[in-house]
Design a protein around this motif. Structure first.
Motif, PDB file in Angstrom:
ATOM      1  N   PRO A  22      10.226  38.867  18.556  1.00  0.00           N
ATOM      2  CA  PRO A  22      11.250  38.968  17.510  1.00  0.00           C
ATOM      3  C   PRO A  22      12.606  39.444  18.028  1.00  0.00           C
ATOM      4  CG  PRO A  22       9.642  40.734  17.285  1.00  0.00           C
ATOM      5  CD  PRO A  22       9.129  39.794  18.344  1.00  0.00           C
ATOM      6  N   GLY A  23      12.610  40.298  19.021  1.00  0.00           N
ATOM      7  CA  GLY A  23      13.877  40.788  19.566  1.00  0.00           C
ATOM      8  C   GLY A  23      14.668  39.688  20.248  1.00  0.00           C
ATOM      9  N   LEU A  24      13.993  38.906  21.077  1.00  0.00           N
ATOM     10  CA  LEU A  24      14.673  37.803  21.749  1.00  0.00           C
ATOM     11  C   LEU A  24      15.115  36.744  20.741  1.00  0.00           C
ATOM     12  CD1 LEU A  24      12.697  37.072  25.057  1.00  0.00           C
ATOM     13  CD2 LEU A  24      15.063  37.797  24.818  1.00  0.00           C
ATOM     14  N   ALA A  25      14.280  36.495  19.749  1.00  0.00           N
ATOM     15  CA  ALA A  25      14.642  35.514  18.726  1.00  0.00           C
ATOM     16  C   ALA A  25      15.889  35.966  17.976  1.00  0.00           C
ATOM     17  CB  ALA A  25      13.477  35.303  17.767  1.00  0.00           C
ATOM     18  N   GLN A  26      15.956  37.237  17.618  1.00  0.00           N
ATOM     19  CA  GLN A  26      17.130  37.754  16.912  1.00  0.00           C
ATOM     20  C   GLN A  26      18.359  37.734  17.808  1.00  0.00           C
ATOM     21  OE1 GLN A  26      17.454  38.473  13.624  1.00  0.00           O
ATOM     22  NE2 GLN A  26      19.610  38.527  14.178  1.00  0.00           N
ATOM     23  N   LEU A  27      18.190  38.044  19.087  1.00  0.00           N
ATOM     24  CA  LEU A  27      19.314  37.981  20.025  1.00  0.00           C
ATOM     25  C   LEU A  27      19.844  36.559  20.107  1.00  0.00           C
ATOM     26  CD1 LEU A  27      21.174  39.194  22.151  1.00  0.00           C
ATOM     27  CD2 LEU A  27      19.331  38.876  23.827  1.00  0.00           C
ATOM     28  N   ALA A  28      18.948  35.596  20.152  1.00  0.00           N
ATOM     29  CA  ALA A  28      19.370  34.198  20.205  1.00  0.00           C
ATOM     30  C   ALA A  28      20.178  33.836  18.958  1.00  0.00           C
ATOM     31  CB  ALA A  28      18.159  33.281  20.334  1.00  0.00           C
ATOM     32  N   LEU A  29      19.722  34.269  17.802  1.00  0.00           N
ATOM     33  CA  LEU A  29      20.443  33.974  16.559  1.00  0.00           C
ATOM     34  C   LEU A  29      21.812  34.659  16.514  1.00  0.00           C
ATOM     35  CD1 LEU A  29      17.453  34.149  14.075  1.00  0.00           C
ATOM     36  CD2 LEU A  29      18.709  32.096  14.791  1.00  0.00           C
ATOM     37  N   THR A  30      21.874  35.883  17.031  1.00  0.00           N
ATOM     38  CA  THR A  30      23.146  36.603  17.071  1.00  0.00           C
ATOM     39  C   THR A  30      24.135  35.902  17.998  1.00  0.00           C
ATOM     40  OG1 THR A  30      22.032  38.697  16.611  1.00  0.00           O
ATOM     41  CG2 THR A  30      24.234  38.828  17.592  1.00  0.00           C
ATOM     42  N   LEU A  31      23.661  35.484  19.152  1.00  0.00           N
ATOM     43  CA  LEU A  31      24.530  34.762  20.084  1.00  0.00           C
ATOM     44  C   LEU A  31      24.974  33.426  19.496  1.00  0.00           C
ATOM     45  CD1 LEU A  31      22.606  35.539  23.390  1.00  0.00           C
ATOM     46  CD2 LEU A  31      24.931  36.307  22.809  1.00  0.00           C
ATOM     47  N   ALA A  32      24.066  32.758  18.796  1.00  0.00           N
ATOM     48  CA  ALA A  32      24.414  31.492  18.154  1.00  0.00           C
ATOM     49  C   ALA A  32      25.485  31.713  17.091  1.00  0.00           C
ATOM     50  CB  ALA A  32      23.175  30.850  17.545  1.00  0.00           C
ATOM     51  N   ALA A  33      25.393  32.820  16.356  1.00  0.00           N
ATOM     52  CA  ALA A  33      26.401  33.134  15.343  1.00  0.00           C
ATOM     53  C   ALA A  33      27.765  33.361  16.000  1.00  0.00           C
ATOM     54  CB  ALA A  33      25.977  34.357  14.532  1.00  0.00           C
ATOM     55  N   LEU A  34      27.779  33.998  17.156  1.00  0.00           N
ATOM     56  CA  LEU A  34      29.040  34.188  17.879  1.00  0.00           C
ATOM     57  C   LEU A  34      29.632  32.840  18.282  1.00  0.00           C
ATOM     58  CD1 LEU A  34      28.140  37.207  20.195  1.00  0.00           C
ATOM     59  CD2 LEU A  34      29.682  37.218  18.224  1.00  0.00           C
ATOM     60  N   MET A  35      28.759  31.906  18.644  1.00  0.00           N
ATOM     61  CA  MET A  35      29.221  30.572  19.019  1.00  0.00           C
ATOM     62  C   MET A  35      29.833  29.842  17.828  1.00  0.00           C
ATOM     63  SD  MET A  35      28.573  30.053  22.250  1.00  0.00           S
ATOM     64  CE  MET A  35      28.741  28.289  22.274  1.00  0.00           C
ATOM     65  N   ASP A  36      29.358  30.141  16.618  1.00  0.00           N
ATOM     66  CA  ASP A  36      29.854  29.463  15.423  1.00  0.00           C
ATOM     67  C   ASP A  36      31.177  30.033  14.911  1.00  0.00           C
ATOM     68  OD1 ASP A  36      27.800  27.622  15.331  1.00  0.00           O
ATOM     69  OD2 ASP A  36      26.557  28.836  14.002  1.00  0.00           O
ATOM     70  N   GLU A  37      31.566  31.214  15.390  1.00  0.00           N
ATOM     71  CA  GLU A  37      32.820  31.810  14.938  1.00  0.00           C
ATOM     72  C   GLU A  37      34.005  31.053  15.509  1.00  0.00           C
ATOM     73  OE1 GLU A  37      32.790  35.946  15.955  1.00  0.00           O
ATOM     74  OE2 GLU A  37      31.157  36.401  14.569  1.00  0.00           O
ATOM     75  N   LYS A  38      35.131  31.170  14.857  1.00  0.00           N
ATOM     76  CA  LYS A  38      36.345  30.478  15.304  1.00  0.00           C
ATOM     77  C   LYS A  38      36.984  31.234  16.459  1.00  0.00           C
ATOM     78  CE  LYS A  38      37.492  28.450  10.858  1.00  0.00           C
ATOM     79  NZ  LYS A  38      37.059  27.121  11.120  1.00  0.00           N
ATOM     80  N   GLY A  39      37.655  30.464  17.328  1.00  0.00           N
ATOM     81  CA  GLY A  39      38.452  31.038  18.401  1.00  0.00           C
ATOM     82  C   GLY A  39      37.650  31.655  19.524  1.00  0.00           C
ATOM     83  N   GLY A  40      38.378  32.188  20.509  1.00  0.00           N
ATOM     84  CA  GLY A  40      37.759  32.911  21.619  1.00  0.00           C
ATOM     85  C   GLY A  40      36.961  32.042  22.564  1.00  0.00           C
ATOM     86  N   ALA A  41      37.624  31.127  23.230  1.00  0.00           N
ATOM     87  CA  ALA A  41      36.925  30.199  24.125  1.00  0.00           C
ATOM     88  C   ALA A  41      36.165  30.937  25.219  1.00  0.00           C
ATOM     89  CB  ALA A  41      37.911  29.217  24.742  1.00  0.00           C
ATOM     90  N   THR A  42      36.761  31.997  25.770  1.00  0.00           N
ATOM     91  CA  THR A  42      36.091  32.742  26.828  1.00  0.00           C
ATOM     92  C   THR A  42      34.858  33.456  26.294  1.00  0.00           C
ATOM     93  OG1 THR A  42      38.203  33.075  27.960  1.00  0.00           O
ATOM     94  CG2 THR A  42      36.399  34.531  28.590  1.00  0.00           C
ATOM     95  N   ALA A  43      34.992  34.071  25.133  1.00  0.00           N
ATOM     96  CA  ALA A  43      33.852  34.751  24.523  1.00  0.00           C
ATOM     97  C   ALA A  43      32.751  33.755  24.176  1.00  0.00           C
ATOM     98  CB  ALA A  43      34.290  35.507  23.272  1.00  0.00           C
ATOM     99  N   LYS A  44      33.142  32.572  23.695  1.00  0.00           N
ATOM    100  CA  LYS A  44      32.147  31.551  23.377  1.00  0.00           C
ATOM    101  C   LYS A  44      31.433  31.057  24.633  1.00  0.00           C
ATOM    102  CE  LYS A  44      33.778  29.666  19.060  1.00  0.00           C
ATOM    103  NZ  LYS A  44      34.053  28.460  18.309  1.00  0.00           N
ATOM    104  N   ALA A  45      32.172  30.915  25.708  1.00  0.00           N
ATOM    105  CA  ALA A  45      31.553  30.479  26.965  1.00  0.00           C
ATOM    106  C   ALA A  45      30.522  31.500  27.428  1.00  0.00           C
ATOM    107  CB  ALA A  45      32.619  30.261  28.033  1.00  0.00           C
ATOM    108  N   ASN A  46      30.884  32.779  27.335  1.00  0.00           N
ATOM    109  CA  ASN A  46      29.949  33.831  27.727  1.00  0.00           C
ATOM    110  C   ASN A  46      28.737  33.874  26.808  1.00  0.00           C
ATOM    111  OD1 ASN A  46      31.542  34.648  29.892  1.00  0.00           O
ATOM    112  ND2 ASN A  46      32.683  36.117  28.642  1.00  0.00           N
ATOM    113  N   ALA A  47      28.969  33.763  25.509  1.00  0.00           N
ATOM    114  CA  ALA A  47      27.864  33.772  24.550  1.00  0.00           C
ATOM    115  C   ALA A  47      26.972  32.553  24.756  1.00  0.00           C
ATOM    116  CB  ALA A  47      28.404  33.794  23.117  1.00  0.00           C
ATOM    117  N   GLY A  48      27.569  31.414  25.034  1.00  0.00           N
ATOM    118  CA  GLY A  48      26.793  30.197  25.278  1.00  0.00           C
ATOM    119  C   GLY A  48      25.910  30.323  26.499  1.00  0.00           C
ATOM    120  N   ARG A  49      26.433  30.914  27.549  1.00  0.00           N
ATOM    121  CA  ARG A  49      25.656  31.118  28.782  1.00  0.00           C
ATOM    122  C   ARG A  49      24.475  32.049  28.504  1.00  0.00           C
ATOM    123  NH1 ARG A  49      29.591  31.274  31.758  1.00  0.00           N
ATOM    124  NH2 ARG A  49      30.245  33.407  31.383  1.00  0.00           N
ATOM    125  N   GLU A  50      24.740  33.123  27.784  1.00  0.00           N
ATOM    126  CA  GLU A  50      23.668  34.061  27.452  1.00  0.00           C
ATOM    127  C   GLU A  50      22.649  33.434  26.502  1.00  0.00           C
ATOM    128  OE1 GLU A  50      23.068  37.022  28.886  1.00  0.00           O
ATOM    129  OE2 GLU A  50      24.757  36.465  30.167  1.00  0.00           O
TER     130      GLU A  50
END
Length: 88
Positions: A22-50
């Motif tokens: 459940p922890g890894l699953a929730q982390l994946a969902l949190t990172l996916a939510a960061l990817m869905d937010e607007k702006g921040g190409a560098t932050a999105k690249a980092n979140a996508g990698r993670e």
């Protein structure tokens, strides 16, 4: 087109790892939510990698699906013939 959260949730459901990790699953969902937010190409690249790394970890934890292959089918047919021969 599905959001990253929707796609990630679908993959977690498909892998059947939400209850076992459940922890890894929730982390994946949190990172996916960061990817869905607007702006921040560098932050999105980092979140996508993670996110990719977390999904790889979840795939390793997924239960192995049993699939019959040609060898299994031949073994089953052979066993069925042996059973019929013993009965005869």
């Amino acid at each position: 087109m599905a959001t990253n959260v929707e796609a990630t949730r679908a993959e977690i459901d498909h892998l059947r790892v939400g209850d076992s990790a459940p922890g890894l699953a929730q982390l994946a969902l949190t990172l996916a939510a960061l990817m869905d937010e607007k702006g921040g190409a560098t932050a999105k690249a980092n979140a996508g990698r993670e996110l990719r790394a977390v999904i790889e970890s979840l795939r390793k934890l997924a239960p192995v699906e049993e699939q019959d292959d040609g060898v299994d089918q031949l073994s089953q047919k052979r066993e069925a013939r042996r059973v019929r021969a013993r009965r005869a």
